[in-house]
Design a protein around this motif. Structure first.
Motif, PDB file in Angstrom:
ATOM      1  N   THR A 126       7.374  11.057  -1.862  1.00 27.80           N
ATOM      2  CA  THR A 126       5.768  11.302  -0.873  1.00 27.80           C
ATOM      3  C   THR A 126       4.636  10.846  -1.967  1.00 27.80           C
ATOM      4  OG1 THR A 126       5.444  13.398  -1.969  1.00 27.80           O
ATOM      5  CG2 THR A 126       6.820  13.338   0.110  1.00 27.80           C
ATOM      6  N   LYS A 127       3.400  10.907  -1.134  1.00 26.07           N
ATOM      7  CA  LYS A 127       2.281  10.422  -1.943  1.00 26.07           C
ATOM      8  C   LYS A 127       2.091  11.346  -3.075  1.00 26.07           C
ATOM      9  CE  LYS A 127      -2.375   9.660  -0.726  1.00 26.07           C
ATOM     10  NZ  LYS A 127      -3.921   9.702   0.212  1.00 26.07           N
ATOM     11  N   TYR A 181       0.770  -1.194   0.198  1.00 24.68           N
ATOM     12  CA  TYR A 181      -0.089  -0.004   0.104  1.00 24.68           C
ATOM     13  C   TYR A 181       0.865   1.243   0.010  1.00 24.68           C
ATOM     14  CZ  TYR A 181      -4.023  -3.000   1.118  1.00 24.68           C
ATOM     15  OH  TYR A 181      -4.876  -3.788   0.799  1.00 24.68           O
ATOM     16  N   THR A 233       5.951   4.171   0.651  1.00 21.58           N
ATOM     17  CA  THR A 233       6.878   5.239   0.872  1.00 21.58           C
ATOM     18  C   THR A 233       7.680   5.103   2.175  1.00 21.58           C
ATOM     19  OG1 THR A 233       5.091   6.233   2.347  1.00 21.58           O
ATOM     20  CG2 THR A 233       5.142   7.066   0.292  1.00 21.58           C
ATOM     21  N   THR A 234       7.207   4.277   2.957  1.00 20.06           N
ATOM     22  CA  THR A 234       8.254   3.806   4.155  1.00 20.06           C
ATOM     23  C   THR A 234       9.363   3.048   3.439  1.00 20.06           C
ATOM     24  OG1 THR A 234       6.350   3.771   5.535  1.00 20.06           O
ATOM     25  CG2 THR A 234       8.254   2.619   6.446  1.00 20.06           C
ATOM     26  N   GLU A 253       1.532   3.854   1.864  1.00 19.27           N
ATOM     27  CA  GLU A 253       1.960   4.077   3.174  1.00 19.27           C
ATOM     28  C   GLU A 253       3.552   3.043   3.337  1.00 19.27           C
ATOM     29  OE1 GLU A 253       3.108   5.722   6.857  1.00 19.27           O
ATOM     30  OE2 GLU A 253       1.636   6.410   5.482  1.00 19.27           O
ATOM     31  N   GLN A 254       3.314   1.820   3.155  1.00 17.12           N
ATOM     32  CA  GLN A 254       4.258   0.823   3.009  1.00 17.12           C
ATOM     33  C   GLN A 254       5.394   1.118   1.944  1.00 17.12           C
ATOM     34  OE1 GLN A 254       1.588  -2.236   2.298  1.00 17.12           O
ATOM     35  NE2 GLN A 254       1.997  -3.227   4.386  1.00 17.12           N
TER      36      GLN A 254
END
Length: 196
Positions: free
Chosen positions: A59-60, A34, A39-40, A36-37
């Motif tokens: 970034t998103k 996903y 970008t992390t 968030e995963q």
């Protein structure tokens, strides 16, 4: 301020650039992530390459802009694949030199329909592994060429024995690096303009 500068210092500065800290193809997850995963993951793997600046690696908003620009395929059910990740790593490296428009022009004829790997002239995995191989060869040549140019600059300033000699050497090295970077950038842009 007295500046001590020699080949060892130059090597140390090159090491601090983190030019060899790449993400190996084997480190790229082969599972869907996903946003968030994703970008992390990118932040954790590429953070050493931002050199102390507060800027985010990815970034998103950047991902959404790349998707809108057509250089990254849309996620499937809000999930990103290994193919997305490879493409985003390549874009991250290229955008330091090339515009998004140039990156799109460059990838267009090679990846054709970005949404499918079926019509790629070269697979993204091949592009990425070749990029890493070429980057390592270039780094070795860069070190050797830089040492030779630094010695040439030292020879040019040898006659000077004033307190600012080391500062003058550093100044000339920076000017030389900028000229070299500019020549490489302009040649890359010219090739894209003429052939892509």
């Amino acid at each position: 301020m007295m500046i001590e500068f020699d080949e060892a210092v130059l090597d140390q500065l090159i090491e601090e650039l983190s030019l060899t800290e790449d993400i190996a193809i084997s480190e790229i997850p082969d599972i869907e992530l996903y946003m968030e995963q994703l970008t992390t993951f990118m932040e954790s793997k590429l953070e050493s390459q931002v050199n102390g600046t507060p800027e985010k690696v990815l970034t998103k908003t950047m991902i959404n802009n790349y998707t809108k620009a057509g250089i990254v395929m849309p996620p499937v059910n809000k999930k990103y694949t290994k193919r997305h990740i490879i493409l985003l790593i390549l874009i991250y490296n290229l955008k330091n030199i090339l515009s998004i428009k140039d990156i799109k022009s460059l990838f267009g004829p090679v990846l054709n329909n970005i949404a499918t790997p079926d019509d790629d002239l070269i697979t993204l995995e091949e592009i990425y592994t070749t990029f890493l191989d070429v980057k390592n060869v270039e780094l070795a040549c860069f070190r050797q060429g830089l040492a030779e140019k630094a010695n040439m600059i030292k020879a040019k300033t040898e006659a000077s024995d004033n307190a600012g000699k080391k500062t003058a050497e550093l100044f000339l090295i920076v000017i030389m690096l900028v000229a070299q970077a500019d020549a490489h950038k302009k040649l890359a842009e010219k090739i894209i303009e003429k052939y892509f």
